[in-house]
Design an enzyme around this catalytic site. Structure first.
Site, PDB file in Angstrom:
ATOM      1  N   HIS A 137      49.061  85.389  53.086  1.00  0.00           N
ATOM      2  CA  HIS A 137      48.697  84.312  52.011  1.00  0.00           C
ATOM      3  C   HIS A 137      48.434  82.764  52.939  1.00  0.00           C
ATOM      4  CE1 HIS A 137      49.730  81.227  49.143  1.00  0.00           C
ATOM      5  NE2 HIS A 137      49.694  82.110  48.139  1.00  0.00           N
ATOM      6  N   ASP A 214      57.164  86.747  55.783  1.00  0.00           N
ATOM      7  CA  ASP A 214      57.185  86.068  54.414  1.00  0.00           C
ATOM      8  C   ASP A 214      57.610  86.941  53.221  1.00  0.00           C
ATOM      9  OD1 ASP A 214      56.180  84.899  52.161  1.00  0.00           O
ATOM     10  OD2 ASP A 214      54.139  84.647  52.490  1.00  0.00           O
ATOM     11  N   GLN A 217      56.630  88.065  48.038  1.00  0.00           N
ATOM     12  CA  GLN A 217      56.415  89.362  47.064  1.00  0.00           C
ATOM     13  C   GLN A 217      57.421  90.441  47.322  1.00  0.00           C
ATOM     14  OE1 GLN A 217      54.034  89.206  44.608  1.00  0.00           O
ATOM     15  NE2 GLN A 217      53.360  87.219  45.351  1.00  0.00           N
ATOM     16  N   LYS A 240      59.175  83.499  41.619  1.00  0.00           N
ATOM     17  CA  LYS A 240      58.502  84.680  41.588  1.00  0.00           C
ATOM     18  C   LYS A 240      59.558  85.839  41.118  1.00  0.00           C
ATOM     19  CE  LYS A 240      54.979  83.629  44.809  1.00  0.00           C
ATOM     20  NZ  LYS A 240      53.846  83.588  43.947  1.00  0.00           N
ATOM     21  N   CYS A 380      44.853  83.009  47.079  1.00  0.00           N
ATOM     22  CA  CYS A 380      45.023  82.289  48.311  1.00  0.00           C
ATOM     23  C   CYS A 380      45.282  83.264  49.472  1.00  0.00           C
ATOM     24  CB  CYS A 380      46.436  81.838  48.004  1.00  0.00           C
ATOM     25  SG  CYS A 380      46.392  80.208  46.847  1.00  0.00           S
TER      26      CYS A 380
END
Length: 422
Positions: A137, A214, A217, A240, A380
């Protein structure tokens, strides 16, 4: 929508879960039932989270850490209680390793700036290297580009295979003794790919590089155990994972947080202040300058309670089965090309695709007219689109309340799109 009998029943009681999300009862154009398949961008918010935030504002609203009156003490207890919940959710060794930010982007920028300002042995500087991946991202690309520009460090990255996996064939050449930090996504937001954490962490540790993950997700969809990951920093965001917007999390190893300098200066992050100099509070407060997102932390704590009550293993199993079914249904549509892994192995619940020569924005608009909400664009993650020679994709992404009937609605909607454009 037509119903299916492909074996998902029993993994989650989606009928009961959906009752917790009032927005899912909405109807849109011409009374079309909302089919929400944009969960990788933001999830919907259940009633228990809404109630927790409303209850905070109605009964406990005050600034934290600074007051001795009842409301201030209650607000502080709720805020720090949310930190306890997040620490347990990610299996952090200490609650003091959990830092609240406004989103994952701020968390990643915080790390990049700390490493640019740090003393040895952590400082990223000229003749050192930063390693990322081509599937990141933008939030995990741009901060490292900025750090490389400021410090003179070299930015390197893993490429992608044709089927949407990381190409690790040159891992020993990419991660070397010059590498200071390796930062990569646990689950791709555009392709759904789940990355081989152990292989990357093992090589980074061999050369003494710090590892940043990261998990934006991943945290909403699977068990996130920071100790098992063996990373040095892990970032994710609240909106999220059934929580509110405006709050993110950075987990970091305690010894690193103690040694590294703060990112933002202001109230609450200090120990003492004179006109000549300041000393700083211990972590996590050293990294939480100013009034924090108190209500949002309360909401995120309630979201963690909600997800934990359902069970992250069950959520992941439900999404895995649903993604497997969705991939099979999409494979039936002529001219549809999945960008990323075409099987459900080692992938999450986000599926990006192109549909012949129909522009994704047109696909998304016609689906919206049927009440189907998907995401279109480069998500993104523009380097991924450049890698596969496409301007953009359509992305459908699923969550704990998604159903096989919604997958069928998507497939039928895409057939309508094909016919609409001839």
């Amino acid at each position: 929508m037509k119903t299916t009998g492909h074996g998902l029943t029993g993994l989650l009681d989606t009928d009961a879960i959906r009752k917790d999300f009032p927005i899912l009862d909405r109807t849109l154009h011409d009374d079309a039932r909302l089919v929400y398949l944009d969960n990788a961008a933001t999830s919907q918010t259940p009633t228990p989270v809404l109630d927790a935030m409303t209850g905070y504002y109605e009964r406990h609203n005050a600034n934290v850490h600074r007051g001795v009156h009842v409301l201030a003490e209650e607000a502080t207890a709720l805020y720090e209680g949310a930190r306890d919940k997040i620490a347990a959710f990610v299996n952090a060794p200490s609650r003091d390793e959990v830092i609240f930010t406004k989103n994952a982007s701020e968390s990643l920028n915080l790390v990049a700036n700390m490493l640019g300002w740090a003393d040895e042995p952590y400082r990223v500087e000229r003749d050192t290297e930063i390693v990322i991946t081509e599937m990141e991202h933008h939030s995990n690309i741009v901060p490292w580009q900025l750090l490389a520009q400021r410090s003179g460090a070299r930015l390197k990255w893993f490429g992608l295979t044709d089927d949407g996996r990381l190409d690790l064939s040159n891992i020993d050449e990419l991660i070397t003794e010059r590498t200071k930090v390796v930062s990569f996504v646990l689950a791709s937001n555009i392709m759904g790919t789940l990355n081989p954490v152990e292989d990357i962490v093992r090589r980074a540790q061999e050369v003494g590089a710090l590892v940043v993950i990261d998990a934006s997700q991943a945290a909403p969809h699977m068990v996130l155990d920071v100790q098992r990951l063996q990373a040095d920093f892990v970032a994710f965001t609240g909106h999220k994972m059934c929580g509110p917007t405006g709050i993110g999390v950075l987990w970091g190893r305690q010894e690193l947080l103690n040694d590294l300098p703060p990112f933002l200066g202001g109230g609450e992050m200090i120990e003492t202040v004179t006109m000549n100099s300041s000393t700083y509070a211990p972590a996590p407060h050293k990294f939480e300058a100013g009034t924090p997102p108190v209500a949002e932390a309360v909401g995120l704590g309630a979201a963690v309670d909600y997800l934990t009550g359902i069970g992250m293993e069950r959520i992941q199993a439900h999404e895995h089965a649903l993604t497997e079914y969705a991939l099979a249904r999409l494979a039936e549509i002529p001219d549809l090309r999945v960008i990323g892994p075409a099987s459900s192995a080692d992938r999450g619940a986000a599926i990006s695709f192109t549909l012949g020569d129909i522009h994704p924005h047109d696909v998304g608009q016609v689906l919206d007219e049927q009440g189907i909400a998907v995401r279109v664009g480069h998500h993104c993650a523009r380097p991924v689109c450049l890698r596969y020679g496409i301007p953009a994709t359509t992305r459908a992404s699923f969550y704990l309340y998604s159903t096989p009937a919604e997958v069928d609605a998507l497939a039928e909607g895409l057939e309508y799109v094909r016919n609409f454009f001839g």
